[in-house]
Design a protein around this motif. Sequence first.
Motif, mmCIF file in Angstrom:
data_model
loop_
_atom_site.group_PDB
_atom_site.id
_atom_site.type_symbol
_atom_site.label_atom_id
_atom_site.label_comp_id
_atom_site.label_asym_id
_atom_site.label_seq_id
_atom_site.Cartn_x
_atom_site.Cartn_y
_atom_site.Cartn_z
ATOM 1 N N LEU A 163 0.826 -1.206 0.000
ATOM 2 C CA LEU A 163 0.000 0.000 0.000
ATOM 3 C C LEU A 163 0.863 1.261 0.000
ATOM 4 C CD1 LEU A 163 -2.723 -1.123 2.573
ATOM 5 C CD2 LEU A 163 -3.021 -0.824 0.098
ATOM 6 N N PRO A 164 0.433 2.327 -0.660
ATOM 7 C CA PRO A 164 -0.819 2.431 -1.440
ATOM 8 C C PRO A 164 -0.707 1.657 -2.751
ATOM 9 C CG PRO A 164 0.465 4.444 -1.674
ATOM 10 C CD PRO A 164 1.190 3.607 -0.663
ATOM 11 N N ALA A 165 -1.771 0.975 -3.116
ATOM 12 C CA ALA A 165 -1.755 0.121 -4.300
ATOM 13 C C ALA A 165 -1.731 0.945 -5.576
ATOM 14 C CB ALA A 165 -2.981 -0.791 -4.298
ATOM 15 N N LYS A 166 -0.823 0.608 -6.460
ATOM 16 C CA LYS A 166 -0.765 1.252 -7.767
ATOM 17 C C LYS A 166 -1.715 0.529 -8.715
ATOM 18 C CE LYS A 166 4.100 2.531 -7.190
ATOM 19 N NZ LYS A 166 5.486 2.382 -7.734
ATOM 20 N N PRO A 167 -2.335 1.225 -9.650
ATOM 21 C CA PRO A 167 -3.233 0.547 -10.613
ATOM 22 C C PRO A 167 -2.432 -0.356 -11.552
ATOM 23 C CG PRO A 167 -2.929 2.838 -11.238
ATOM 24 C CD PRO A 167 -2.276 2.682 -9.897
ATOM 25 N N THR A 168 -3.062 -1.421 -12.003
ATOM 26 C CA THR A 168 -2.457 -2.316 -12.985
ATOM 27 C C THR A 168 -3.093 -2.017 -14.339
ATOM 28 O OG1 THR A 168 -2.040 -4.073 -11.382
ATOM 29 C CG2 THR A 168 -2.129 -4.721 -13.696
ATOM 30 N N ARG A 169 -2.295 -1.737 -15.331
ATOM 31 C CA ARG A 169 -2.858 -1.401 -16.646
ATOM 32 C C ARG A 169 -3.551 -2.611 -17.249
ATOM 33 N NH1 ARG A 169 -0.499 -3.576 -21.053
ATOM 34 N NH2 ARG A 169 1.717 -4.160 -21.029
ATOM 35 N N PRO A 170 -4.561 -2.398 -18.079
ATOM 36 C CA PRO A 170 -5.241 -3.532 -18.716
ATOM 37 C C PRO A 170 -4.367 -4.181 -19.779
ATOM 38 C CG PRO A 170 -6.116 -1.462 -19.540
ATOM 39 C CD PRO A 170 -5.194 -1.106 -18.405
ATOM 40 N N TYR A 171 -4.579 -5.463 -19.964
ATOM 41 C CA TYR A 171 -3.900 -6.215 -21.020
ATOM 42 C C TYR A 171 -4.559 -5.900 -22.360
ATOM 43 C CZ TYR A 171 -3.103 -10.314 -24.001
ATOM 44 O OH TYR A 171 -2.820 -11.146 -25.057
ATOM 45 N N GLU A 172 -3.748 -5.725 -23.386
ATOM 46 C CA GLU A 172 -4.243 -5.495 -24.735
ATOM 47 C C GLU A 172 -4.057 -6.756 -25.570
ATOM 48 O OE1 GLU A 172 -5.818 -2.907 -25.801
ATOM 49 O OE2 GLU A 172 -5.547 -1.660 -24.013
ATOM 50 N N PRO A 173 -5.128 -7.420 -25.975
ATOM 51 C CA PRO A 173 -4.984 -8.646 -26.770
ATOM 52 C C PRO A 173 -4.076 -8.428 -27.975
ATOM 53 C CG PRO A 173 -7.263 -8.371 -26.121
ATOM 54 C CD PRO A 173 -6.551 -7.107 -25.718
ATOM 55 N N GLY A 174 -3.146 -9.349 -28.148
ATOM 56 C CA GLY A 174 -2.212 -9.260 -29.261
ATOM 57 C C GLY A 174 -0.909 -8.569 -28.911
ATOM 58 N N GLU A 175 -0.802 -8.011 -27.708
ATOM 59 C CA GLU A 175 0.439 -7.339 -27.345
ATOM 60 C C GLU A 175 1.567 -8.364 -27.168
ATOM 61 O OE1 GLU A 175 1.076 -6.281 -22.881
ATOM 62 O OE2 GLU A 175 -1.021 -5.793 -23.304
ATOM 63 N N LYS A 176 2.803 -7.898 -27.250
ATOM 64 C CA LYS A 176 3.954 -8.773 -27.113
ATOM 65 C C LYS A 176 3.956 -9.423 -25.739
ATOM 66 C CE LYS A 176 9.009 -8.869 -27.349
ATOM 67 N NZ LYS A 176 10.251 -8.059 -27.543
ATOM 68 N N LEU A 177 4.197 -10.727 -25.710
ATOM 69 C CA LEU A 177 4.173 -11.474 -24.459
ATOM 70 C C LEU A 177 5.582 -11.655 -23.911
ATOM 71 C CD1 LEU A 177 1.599 -14.269 -25.398
ATOM 72 C CD2 LEU A 177 1.164 -12.088 -24.236
ATOM 73 N N THR A 178 5.702 -11.605 -22.602
ATOM 74 C CA THR A 178 6.966 -11.818 -21.911
ATOM 75 C C THR A 178 6.803 -13.006 -20.977
ATOM 76 O OG1 THR A 178 7.466 -9.461 -21.976
ATOM 77 C CG2 THR A 178 8.678 -10.780 -20.369
ATOM 78 N N PRO A 179 7.786 -13.898 -20.886
ATOM 79 C CA PRO A 179 7.656 -15.068 -20.011
ATOM 80 C C PRO A 179 7.288 -14.693 -18.577
ATOM 81 C CG PRO A 179 9.578 -15.306 -21.417
ATOM 82 C CD PRO A 179 9.062 -13.914 -21.635
ATOM 83 N N CYS A 180 6.415 -15.478 -17.981
ATOM 84 C CA CYS A 180 5.921 -15.199 -16.637
ATOM 85 C C CYS A 180 6.993 -15.329 -15.569
ATOM 86 C CB CYS A 180 4.753 -16.126 -16.308
ATOM 87 S SG CYS A 180 5.108 -17.882 -16.572
ATOM 88 N N TYR A 181 8.126 -15.934 -15.921
ATOM 89 C CA TYR A 181 9.215 -16.071 -14.950
ATOM 90 C C TYR A 181 10.320 -15.040 -15.176
ATOM 91 C CZ TYR A 181 10.740 -18.731 -19.014
ATOM 92 O OH TYR A 181 11.028 -19.117 -20.306
ATOM 93 N N ALA A 182 10.106 -14.117 -16.102
ATOM 94 C CA ALA A 182 11.095 -13.060 -16.353
ATOM 95 C C ALA A 182 11.205 -12.159 -15.121
ATOM 96 C CB ALA A 182 10.688 -12.241 -17.571
ATOM 97 N N PRO A 183 12.271 -11.356 -15.004
ATOM 98 C CA PRO A 183 12.358 -10.392 -13.905
ATOM 99 C C PRO A 183 11.117 -9.516 -13.849
ATOM 100 C CG PRO A 183 14.450 -10.524 -15.068
ATOM 101 C CD PRO A 183 13.470 -11.337 -15.861
ATOM 102 N N GLN A 184 10.751 -9.095 -12.664
ATOM 103 C CA GLN A 184 9.488 -8.378 -12.471
ATOM 104 C C GLN A 184 9.348 -7.161 -13.385
ATOM 105 O OE1 GLN A 184 8.805 -6.382 -8.677
ATOM 106 N NE2 GLN A 184 6.683 -7.086 -8.676
ATOM 107 N N LYS A 185 10.421 -6.436 -13.624
ATOM 108 C CA LYS A 185 10.343 -5.234 -14.449
ATOM 109 C C LYS A 185 10.099 -5.550 -15.922
ATOM 110 C CE LYS A 185 13.175 -2.261 -11.491
ATOM 111 N NZ LYS A 185 14.399 -1.417 -11.412
ATOM 112 N N GLU A 186 10.310 -6.815 -16.314
ATOM 113 C CA GLU A 186 10.151 -7.198 -17.717
ATOM 114 C C GLU A 186 8.809 -7.866 -17.996
ATOM 115 O OE1 GLU A 186 13.461 -9.548 -19.033
ATOM 116 O OE2 GLU A 186 14.935 -8.237 -18.066
ATOM 117 N N ARG A 187 8.279 -8.625 -17.048
ATOM 118 C CA ARG A 187 7.021 -9.332 -17.306
ATOM 119 C C ARG A 187 5.831 -8.393 -17.209
ATOM 120 N NH1 ARG A 187 8.773 -11.809 -12.217
ATOM 121 N NH2 ARG A 187 7.387 -11.208 -10.497
ATOM 122 N N PHE A 188 4.652 -8.909 -17.561
ATOM 123 C CA PHE A 188 3.455 -8.068 -17.573
ATOM 124 C C PHE A 188 3.305 -7.374 -16.228
ATOM 125 C CE2 PHE A 188 -0.997 -7.036 -17.069
ATOM 126 C CZ PHE A 188 -1.295 -6.444 -18.283
#
Length: 267
Positions: A163-188
């Motif tokens: 806290l305070p919680a920052k908003p999470t941006r919405p996912y845009e279908p078709g956007e470039k995907l990053t592996p879920c195990y990538a460093p936090q700054k690189e993944r969604f």
Amino acid sequence: MSKCAAALRALALPLAALLAVASSGPAQAKPEPKAPKEFVALSDVDPTILQEIRYLTPHNFTGDPVDGYRRPMCILTRPAATALHRAQRRLLRHGYTLKVYDCYRPQRAVDTFVAWAKDLDDQRMKGEFYPHVDKARLFEDGYIAERSGHSRGSTMDLTIVKLPAKPTRPYEPGEKLTPCYAPQKERFPDNSVDMGTGYDCFDTLSHTLDPRITGVQRANRLLLKHTMEELGFVNLAEEWWHYTYKPEPFPDTYFDFPVARRSLTGR
């Protein structure tokens, strides 16, 4: 009987059949199943817990909104929701909040996952959610099953947010995907604290106590684990985000009412 009379009679028979069908009225839609009285909306028990119901959106491993999710809401059995409220109170004192990704999950949603897993040509979300896993092995490796504890109503997927919680941006279908195990700054981007992987990451790094997860990431997982376990929740060792409240009110029942406020109508 004359030929004319016979012809008129032949026409009258199909006309009578049509009139009979018309008089019977339109077919009545089968009513949706309702939740038992033991189920509640989490927001009615604790409105401070954040909710980001991923399966209502296309940002999940199937790439589409999932059948059975009608509203962005968490539904749980009352004992599970009450225990989660207690966990939230503890975390709030330290400047954190819980965030749920999924709670009760209809059986029809699980059926959708099974059908998706059998469609080996659909690899749209592989780059983020299962980069190292052959989709043909999802059943064998235990990532997809025909039954889910979520459908019993006392299981949830969740994380911790500073806290305070920052908003999470919405996912845009078709956007470039990053592996879920990538460093936090690189993944969604996710406003969750760093847990070492993203949510629903089909990878052994998602195992709660995987030895490769160290430092702050391990501390964050343990903060969630210890907080939840002290209040009666049990973690699924293969998924750091997955917890079930014990004892479950419905240990052997898999429900299929939709995730919607109307499933709880009248209470």
